[in-house]
Motif scaffolding. Structure first.
Motif, PDB file in Angstrom:
ATOM      1  N   GLU A 132      67.636  32.722  10.302  1.00 57.48           N
ATOM      2  CA  GLU A 132      67.539  31.924   9.066  1.00 57.48           C
ATOM      3  C   GLU A 132      69.084  31.497   8.479  1.00 57.48           C
ATOM      4  O   GLU A 132      69.862  32.042   8.723  1.00 57.48           O
ATOM      5  CB  GLU A 132      67.065  32.944   7.866  1.00 57.48           C
ATOM      6  CG  GLU A 132      66.616  32.450   6.721  1.00 57.48           C
ATOM      7  CD  GLU A 132      65.712  31.075   6.688  1.00 57.48           C
ATOM      8  OE1 GLU A 132      66.145  29.778   6.739  1.00 57.48           O
ATOM      9  OE2 GLU A 132      64.606  30.989   6.848  1.00 57.48           O
ATOM     10  N   THR A 133      68.899  30.360   8.045  1.00 53.88           N
ATOM     11  CA  THR A 133      70.218  29.722   7.531  1.00 53.88           C
ATOM     12  C   THR A 133      70.554  30.593   6.403  1.00 53.88           C
ATOM     13  O   THR A 133      69.879  30.627   5.409  1.00 53.88           O
ATOM     14  CB  THR A 133      70.035  28.085   7.361  1.00 53.88           C
ATOM     15  OG1 THR A 133      69.661  27.432   8.417  1.00 53.88           O
ATOM     16  CG2 THR A 133      71.278  27.670   6.645  1.00 53.88           C
ATOM     17  N   LEU A 134      72.002  30.719   6.138  1.00 57.62           N
ATOM     18  CA  LEU A 134      72.370  31.862   5.025  1.00 57.62           C
ATOM     19  C   LEU A 134      72.541  30.599   3.871  1.00 57.62           C
ATOM     20  O   LEU A 134      72.798  29.412   4.096  1.00 57.62           O
ATOM     21  CB  LEU A 134      73.521  32.118   5.214  1.00 57.62           C
ATOM     22  CG  LEU A 134      73.629  33.375   6.587  1.00 57.62           C
ATOM     23  CD1 LEU A 134      74.772  33.861   6.787  1.00 57.62           C
ATOM     24  CD2 LEU A 134      72.691  34.580   6.115  1.00 57.62           C
ATOM     25  N   SER A 135      72.084  31.090   2.662  1.00 56.73           N
ATOM     26  CA  SER A 135      72.309  30.266   1.565  1.00 56.73           C
ATOM     27  C   SER A 135      73.772  29.868   1.222  1.00 56.73           C
ATOM     28  O   SER A 135      74.614  30.677   1.717  1.00 56.73           O
ATOM     29  CB  SER A 135      71.614  30.895   0.206  1.00 56.73           C
ATOM     30  OG  SER A 135      72.715  31.784  -0.166  1.00 56.73           O
ATOM     31  N   PRO A 136      74.221  28.727   0.343  1.00 62.72           N
ATOM     32  CA  PRO A 136      75.337  28.489   0.065  1.00 62.72           C
ATOM     33  C   PRO A 136      75.990  29.640  -0.691  1.00 62.72           C
ATOM     34  O   PRO A 136      77.507  29.475  -0.593  1.00 62.72           O
ATOM     35  CB  PRO A 136      75.232  27.208  -0.958  1.00 62.72           C
ATOM     36  CG  PRO A 136      74.062  26.647  -0.590  1.00 62.72           C
ATOM     37  CD  PRO A 136      73.105  27.891  -0.120  1.00 62.72           C
ATOM     38  N   THR A 137      75.334  30.659  -0.993  1.00 58.39           N
ATOM     39  CA  THR A 137      76.268  31.696  -1.629  1.00 58.39           C
ATOM     40  C   THR A 137      76.981  32.606  -0.813  1.00 58.39           C
ATOM     41  O   THR A 137      78.000  33.154  -1.020  1.00 58.39           O
ATOM     42  CB  THR A 137      75.071  32.852  -2.460  1.00 58.39           C
ATOM     43  OG1 THR A 137      74.458  31.970  -3.438  1.00 58.39           O
ATOM     44  CG2 THR A 137      75.899  33.818  -2.984  1.00 58.39           C
ATOM     45  N   PHE A 138      76.621  32.593   0.508  1.00 58.63           N
ATOM     46  CA  PHE A 138      77.299  33.313   1.453  1.00 58.63           C
ATOM     47  C   PHE A 138      78.665  32.627   2.102  1.00 58.63           C
ATOM     48  O   PHE A 138      79.310  33.134   2.874  1.00 58.63           O
ATOM     49  CB  PHE A 138      76.415  33.529   2.756  1.00 58.63           C
ATOM     50  CG  PHE A 138      75.258  34.583   2.385  1.00 58.63           C
ATOM     51  CD1 PHE A 138      75.350  36.009   2.341  1.00 58.63           C
ATOM     52  CD2 PHE A 138      74.144  34.143   2.100  1.00 58.63           C
ATOM     53  CE1 PHE A 138      74.487  36.863   1.974  1.00 58.63           C
ATOM     54  CE2 PHE A 138      73.249  34.980   1.828  1.00 58.63           C
ATOM     55  CZ  PHE A 138      73.312  36.348   1.700  1.00 58.63           C
ATOM     56  N   THR A 139      78.612  31.224   1.719  1.00 59.67           N
ATOM     57  CA  THR A 139      79.852  30.715   2.394  1.00 59.67           C
ATOM     58  C   THR A 139      81.262  31.140   1.637  1.00 59.67           C
ATOM     59  O   THR A 139      81.268  31.524   0.628  1.00 59.67           O
ATOM     60  CB  THR A 139      79.689  29.157   1.794  1.00 59.67           C
ATOM     61  OG1 THR A 139      78.581  28.552   2.293  1.00 59.67           O
ATOM     62  CG2 THR A 139      80.858  28.329   2.196  1.00 59.67           C
ATOM     63  N   GLY A 140      82.332  31.249   2.688  1.00 60.04           N
ATOM     64  CA  GLY A 140      83.557  31.923   2.349  1.00 60.04           C
ATOM     65  C   GLY A 140      83.378  33.637   2.359  1.00 60.04           C
ATOM     66  O   GLY A 140      84.453  34.120   2.361  1.00 60.04           O
ATOM     67  N   MET A 141      82.327  34.144   2.714  1.00 61.88           N
ATOM     68  CA  MET A 141      82.319  35.535   2.681  1.00 61.88           C
ATOM     69  C   MET A 141      82.581  36.082   4.163  1.00 61.88           C
ATOM     70  O   MET A 141      82.680  35.245   4.987  1.00 61.88           O
ATOM     71  CB  MET A 141      80.882  36.336   2.534  1.00 61.88           C
ATOM     72  CG  MET A 141      80.322  36.062   1.079  1.00 61.88           C
ATOM     73  SD  MET A 141      78.825  37.072   0.792  1.00 61.88           S
ATOM     74  CE  MET A 141      78.653  36.724  -0.948  1.00 61.88           C
ATOM     75  N   THR A 142      83.306  37.337   4.202  1.00 64.53           N
ATOM     76  CA  THR A 142      83.311  37.845   5.607  1.00 64.53           C
ATOM     77  C   THR A 142      82.086  38.245   6.207  1.00 64.53           C
ATOM     78  O   THR A 142      81.119  38.507   5.203  1.00 64.53           O
ATOM     79  CB  THR A 142      84.388  39.076   5.687  1.00 64.53           C
ATOM     80  OG1 THR A 142      83.919  40.109   4.806  1.00 64.53           O
ATOM     81  CG2 THR A 142      85.722  38.507   5.158  1.00 64.53           C
ATOM     82  N   PHE A 143      81.581  38.557   7.452  1.00 67.81           N
ATOM     83  CA  PHE A 143      80.682  39.224   7.816  1.00 67.81           C
ATOM     84  C   PHE A 143      80.283  40.265   7.125  1.00 67.81           C
ATOM     85  O   PHE A 143      79.124  40.574   6.764  1.00 67.81           O
ATOM     86  CB  PHE A 143      80.659  39.088   9.341  1.00 67.81           C
ATOM     87  CG  PHE A 143      79.206  39.587   9.762  1.00 67.81           C
ATOM     88  CD1 PHE A 143      78.173  38.695  10.140  1.00 67.81           C
ATOM     89  CD2 PHE A 143      78.987  41.101  10.170  1.00 67.81           C
ATOM     90  CE1 PHE A 143      76.808  39.133  10.823  1.00 67.81           C
ATOM     91  CE2 PHE A 143      77.656  41.596  10.551  1.00 67.81           C
ATOM     92  CZ  PHE A 143      76.681  40.468  10.785  1.00 67.81           C
ATOM     93  N   SER A 144      81.039  41.190   7.127  1.00 69.99           N
ATOM     94  CA  SER A 144      81.040  42.385   6.562  1.00 69.99           C
ATOM     95  C   SER A 144      80.264  42.403   4.957  1.00 69.99           C
ATOM     96  O   SER A 144      79.456  43.143   4.605  1.00 69.99           O
ATOM     97  CB  SER A 144      82.048  43.586   6.362  1.00 69.99           C
ATOM     98  OG  SER A 144      82.468  43.944   7.765  1.00 69.99           O
ATOM     99  N   GLN A 145      80.919  41.451   4.430  1.00 73.28           N
ATOM    100  CA  GLN A 145      80.519  41.342   2.897  1.00 73.28           C
ATOM    101  C   GLN A 145      79.111  40.765   2.676  1.00 73.28           C
ATOM    102  O   GLN A 145      77.959  41.075   2.181  1.00 73.28           O
ATOM    103  CB  GLN A 145      81.606  40.213   2.215  1.00 73.28           C
ATOM    104  CG  GLN A 145      82.866  40.906   1.919  1.00 73.28           C
ATOM    105  CD  GLN A 145      83.900  39.864   1.379  1.00 73.28           C
ATOM    106  OE1 GLN A 145      83.574  38.803   1.971  1.00 73.28           O
ATOM    107  NE2 GLN A 145      84.745  40.193   0.863  1.00 73.28           N
ATOM    108  N   ALA A 146      78.698  39.483   3.648  1.00 79.00           N
ATOM    109  CA  ALA A 146      77.548  38.967   3.941  1.00 79.00           C
ATOM    110  C   ALA A 146      76.430  40.261   4.317  1.00 79.00           C
ATOM    111  O   ALA A 146      75.280  40.214   3.822  1.00 79.00           O
ATOM    112  CB  ALA A 146      77.475  37.886   4.879  1.00 79.00           C
ATOM    113  N   SER A 147      76.876  41.012   5.112  1.00 78.56           N
ATOM    114  CA  SER A 147      75.865  42.216   5.855  1.00 78.56           C
ATOM    115  C   SER A 147      75.463  43.135   4.842  1.00 78.56           C
ATOM    116  O   SER A 147      74.525  43.565   4.595  1.00 78.56           O
ATOM    117  CB  SER A 147      76.332  42.633   6.908  1.00 78.56           C
ATOM    118  OG  SER A 147      75.462  43.267   7.762  1.00 78.56           O
ATOM    119  N   GLU A 148      76.718  43.565   3.771  1.00 78.34           N
ATOM    120  CA  GLU A 148      76.475  44.329   2.890  1.00 78.34           C
ATOM    121  C   GLU A 148      75.307  43.847   1.865  1.00 78.34           C
ATOM    122  O   GLU A 148      74.462  44.461   1.279  1.00 78.34           O
ATOM    123  CB  GLU A 148      77.664  45.004   2.205  1.00 78.34           C
ATOM    124  CG  GLU A 148      77.361  45.922   1.105  1.00 78.34           C
ATOM    125  CD  GLU A 148      78.995  46.243   0.541  1.00 78.34           C
ATOM    126  OE1 GLU A 148      78.951  46.678  -0.651  1.00 78.34           O
ATOM    127  OE2 GLU A 148      79.901  46.161   1.137  1.00 78.34           O
TER     128      GLU A 148
END
Length: 698
Positions: A132-148
Motif C-alpha cells: 500500500e502507498t504510504l499517506s503524505p503524513t509519513f513523508t520525511g519520517m525514518t523507517f523506524s518512526q513509520a513502522s512504530e
C-alpha cells in the motif's frame, strides 16, 4: 490452435505449472520452457509466470527475447525457494513455517474446539503480505518512526519499503532500512489480516486521526490537507508532493524532510484493554542503533593445520584480520567467497570428523544415489554465507551423504567457505555421532532420490527413518566446556543467542531438526506424540506448526500470490536467498559459479542489510519483557533501542513450563496482537541490522 482456442492473446496472464513428482526434473523444466517459448511466440506481450524445478534452468528463460521481468514475467524456482526456506530455518528455527503461511491466503479463524496453542498459531496463519502507498503524513519520517506509528496507531506491521535509487534506476525493496527518510509516494510492504486493514496506511492523516483511539475509525477523511495531498499524489512526482502537505504543522521542503529539526514524536498513548496506558520506560533513540548482539557468540573458528593427522577447528587468533584479505566476497558483495577448493580437501572420514571440534554447526543429512537429479545444494548454503554475517558468525556446514553425488554438486559449492563432507550414511548413528549431531544448531534432512510412483507413502521413507533414528539416539556428556566459550560480560553480545550450547542435549528428541517431505500426508509419521488426523492439512499439523517439517507443496500458492502482487515474490526471494540480485542471476547463468571480487566501497555497502534473527526473552537486555509485559512494549523498545523489527514469536507449546527445556516443542505465532502477553521462555523473530562495529576495517 490450442492457444487460440484458449484466447491467450486476450488473457491477463498465463501460469505454467510443473509436475513436482516427475522422475526427471530437467526434462520437466525443458518441456515447460518450450511451452513458454511457444506462448511468447504466439503473444509476445502476455505475462507469463512459470514454475521450474531446478535453479540452473532459470538461465534459459533469459534467452527468450520477449521475456521481461519488468513487464511482470516471473519464475518460481521450487529448488531455490524450498532450500532457501530451510536455510533461513537454520538461522531462526520456525521461520520457514512463518513465511510459508504468509503467502498461503487462509482465513485463520480460531476455534473453541482447539487447544490454546493451536488458536494462537491459527490466528497467525491468517496474516498475509500486502502493499500500500504510504499517506503524505509519513513523508520525511525514518523507517523506524513509520513502522512504530503503523504498529502502535494503525495496528499494522510495516516490513519494508520500495526504494528508488538516486540515479533513477530500478526500484529496490529495502527491508527495515535505517537512516534514510521516507520520500513521498512510497510503497510499503505490510503483514496484516486483510487488504482493508492496510488501507489505513493510505488514509492516515495526522490532522484528523492523531487522537483516534480505535484503529477501525481511521477512514478516508475530508480535511483540506489530505484531499490536496491525494490530488497531488495522482498527478505529480514524489518531489513535488512535499510542497502540498505538512508534517507536525510545519512546512515540508521539496526533498521530503521537515523544515524543523527532525525527530521521533512521542507515540500516541494507546490504552490497553485494562484501561491503563502502556508504560513508557524506553529511551528514545534513532538513526544510530547500538551494538547488537553477536548472532553467534561462540568463538570464531577457522580450519587449523593438521593435529595428529586430523584437521581441527579451533578458535581464531585475535590478530587474524579477515577484512584485509584480498578477495573475501563475491563480485556483487552479497556473499562470502573463497578461492575454489577441491572436494578432496573438504572430505572427512569418520575418525577425522570425530576429532574435529564441531559445535553450533549445520548438519545436512542427504539421501542420494550417484545418478540422482541435482537438487542445487548451493541454494541451501548460499543464504548461510550472506555477507551481512561476519566471517566468524558463519555456521560450518557438514554434509553427510554419498560423495559420488556431492561431487556432481561441488562445482556450485567450491567457492563457498566452511563446508565439510562426510562420506557416510545419514542412517548411521556412528556417522551422526562423528559430526556431533547433538551439538548442531540445525539438522536438515533432504532427499535427492526420485520418488517411486507405486506408493506415495514410501516417497519419504528415508527422511522419516533418519528423523526417527536421530530422535531415538541418546548422548552422553561428550563435550566439556571450552574456556574460550566462557560467559561474556557484555550483555548485548549475549542477547539471548539461543544457539550457544555448553553441553549437548542428552536425548535425540532435543536435536533441532527440519525434514523435507515429498508427500504431505507423510507428516503424520514424523511425530509419534502428536494426535493429528492423517487427513489434516499440512499447515495445521504439529510438525509444520513447530517448523520441523517442510514440503514443496506449500510453494504452490506462491503462483497466485505472484499473480496478484509481483512485489511479494521479490520480497520473499530477497528474504530467503540472503540477497540474490538480478546481477547475480546473470553471473550464475554463465555457468562458471560465483566470481570473487575486490572489495570496493559500493560492494562493502551491500553488507549493510537486514537479516533474520531470533532473540530469547529468558536473558539479555530484553529479558524484562518476558515478565508479563505486552508484545507492543517489546516491539517499540526493540525498534527504538536496537533497530530490530519484531515479526513474531516462537513459543513453547506447553506454556506451563517455567524454564527453557529443549524437550518441549515450540510453535510459530506470526505477528501477535499488540496486547499479546509475553512469557520469559519466548523467542522472538526479528529483522536485525548488520553490525558494522564488528568489522575491524570500519
Amino acid at each position: 490452435m490450442d492457444l487460440e482456442r484458449a484466447k491467450v492473446h486476450e488473457a491477463d496472464a498465463c501460469l505454467v505449472l510443473a509436475n513436482k513428482y516427475c522422475p526427471d526434473p530437467d526434462a520437466e523444466d525443458a518441456a515447460n520452457i518450450m511451452r513458454v517459448i511457444s506462448i511468447k511466440n504466439y503473444s509476445d506481450d502476455i505475462r507469463v509466470i512459470i514454475q521450474l524445478m531446478q535453479y540452473h534452468n532459470k538461465a534459459y528463460l533469459l534467452n527468450i527475447p520477449s521475456w521481461d521481468w519488468k513487464q511482470g514475467d516471473d519464475v518460481i524456482c521450487l529448488a531455490e525457494l524450498k532450500l532457501g526456506f530451510i536455510a533461513q530455518s537454520c538461522l531462526a528455527p520456525g521461520f520457514s513455517t512463518m513465511m510459508a503461511n504468509l503467502f498461503a491466503m487462509r482465513s485463520g479463524e480460531p476455534s473453541d474446539d482447539m487447544q490454546a496453542w493451536q488458536n494462537d498459531y491459527i490466528q497467525g496463519t491468517g496474516c498475509e503480505m500486502y502493499t500500500e502507498t504510504l499517506s503524505p503524513t509519513f513523508t520525511g519520517m525514518t523507517f523506524s518512526q513509520a513502522s512504530e506509528l503503523c504498529f502502535v496507531k494503525l495496528k499494522l506491521l510495516l516490513l519494508a519499503v520500495e526504494v528508488r535509487p538516486d540515479d533513477g534506476g530500478d526500484t529496490k525493496i529495502s527491508i527495515n532500512p535505517r537512516g534514510s527518510k521516507i520520500p513521498a509516494n512510497t510503497v510499503g510492504f505490510f503483514i496484516a489480516q486483510s487488504a482493508e486493514e492496510v488501507k489505513r496506511a493510505w488514509y492516515y492523516c495526522k490532522a484528523c486521526h492523531e487522537d483516534v483511539k480505535n484503529e477501525n475509525q481511521i477512514k478516508k477523511c475530508k480535511c483540506k490537507n489530505f484531499i490536496g495531498g491525494m490530488m497531488v499524489h495522482s498527478v505529480l512526482k514524489s518531489q513535488q508532493i512535499g510542497q502540498h502537505i505538512t508534517t507536525d504543522g510545519k512546512p515540508v521542503q521539496p526533498n521530503g524532510v521537515a523544515a524543523s529539526k527532525p525527530g521521533l514524536q512521542p507515540a500516541p498513548s494507546v490504552v490497553a484493554k485494562t484501561g491503563t496506558p502502556l508504560k513508557k520506560n524506553v529511551s528514545m533513540k534513532e538513526e544510530s542503533a547500538p551494538d547488537i548482539f553477536q548472532e553467534n557468540p561462540r568463538p570464531p573458528i577457522r580450519q587449523d593445520p593438521m593435529r595428529n593427522g586430523h584437521p581441527v577447528i579451533v578458535p581464531m587468533t585475535p590478530d587474524f584480520d579477515f577484512e584485509k584479505t584480498e578477495m573475501k566476497y563475491d563480485s556483487t558483495g552479497m556473499f562470502h567467497w573463497t578461492p575454489a577448493r577441491s572436494i578432496d580437501d573438504c572430505i572427512l572420514d569418520r575418525n577425522q570428523a570425530a576429532m574435529t571440534v564441531l559445535n553450533g554447526h549445520v548438519v545436512v543429512c542427504l539421501f542420494a544415489h550417484s545418478d540422482s537429479p541435482l537438487i542445487g545444494l548451493r541454494n541451501l548454503v548460499m543464504p548461510l554465507r550472506a555477507s551481512n554475517f561476519h566471517f566468524h558468525e558463519l555456521k560450518h556446514v557438514v554434509i553427510v551423504g554419498a560423495v559420488d553425488y556431492i561431487k556432481r554438486e561441488w562445482k556450485t559449492l567450491q567457492n563457498l567457505p566452511k563446508i565439510s563432507v562426510l562420506n557416510g550414511s545419514p542412517l548411521s548413528r556412528a556417522d551422526l555421532r562423528a559430526v556431533n549431531v547433538n551439538l548442531c544448531d540445525m539438522c536438515v534432512i533432504l532427499s535427492a532420490k526420485v520418488p517411486s510412483n507405486d506408493d506415495p507413502t514410501l516417497a519419504d521413507k528415508e527422511a522419516i527413518l533418519a528423523s526417527l533414528n536421530i530422535k531415538a539416539m541418546t548422548f552422553g556428556d561428550v563435550v566439556t566446556n571450552m574456556d574460550s566459550m566462557g560467559d561474556s560480560k557484555d550483555a548485548l553480545n549475549n542477547m539471548g543467542d539461543t544457539s550457544v550450547k555448553r553441553q549437548g542435549p542428552i536425548y535425540g528428541t532435543n536435536v533441532p531438526m527440519i525434514t523435507e517431505l515429498v508427500n504431505d500426508s507423510n507428516v503424520q509419521f514424523l511425530d509419534q506424540d502428536d494426535d493429528d488426523d492423517p487427513d489434516t492439512e499440512l499447515y495445521l499439523t504439529q510438525p509444520f506448526a513447530c517448523g520441523t517439517a517442510f514440503a514443496v507443496s506449500v510453494l504452490d500458492s506462491l503462483m497466485s500470490t505472484t499473480y496478484f502482487n509481483q512485489n511479494a515474490l521479490t520480497l520473499i526471494r530477497s528474504l530467503i536467498t540472503g540477497g540474490a540480485t538480478p546481477e547475480l542471476e546473470i553471473i550464475l547463468a554463465e555457468g562458471a559459479g560465483l566470481r570473487g571480487g575486490y572489495s570496493t566501497p559500493d560492494t562493502l555497502a551491500n553488507r549493510d542489510r537486514c537479516r533474520v534473527g531470533q532473540i530469547s526473552l529468558s536473558d539479555g537486555p530484553l529479558a524484562t519483557f518476558g515478565e508479563g509485559r505486552k508484545y507492543q512494549d517489546l516491539f517499540v523498545a526493540s525498534l527504538r533501542n536496537y533497530g530490530m523489527l519484531c515479526i513474531g514469536l516462537y513459543r513453547l507449546r506447553d506454556a506451563t513450563l517455567t524454564a527453557v527445556d529443549a524437550t518441549s516443542k515450540r510453535y510459530v505465532i506470526t505477528n501477535p496482537p499488540f496486547d499479546f502477553g509475553l512469557l520469559p521462555t519466548d523467542q522472538v523473530f526479528v529483522f536485525i541490522h548488520w553490525n558494522k562495529r564488528q568489522s575491524t576495517s570500519l
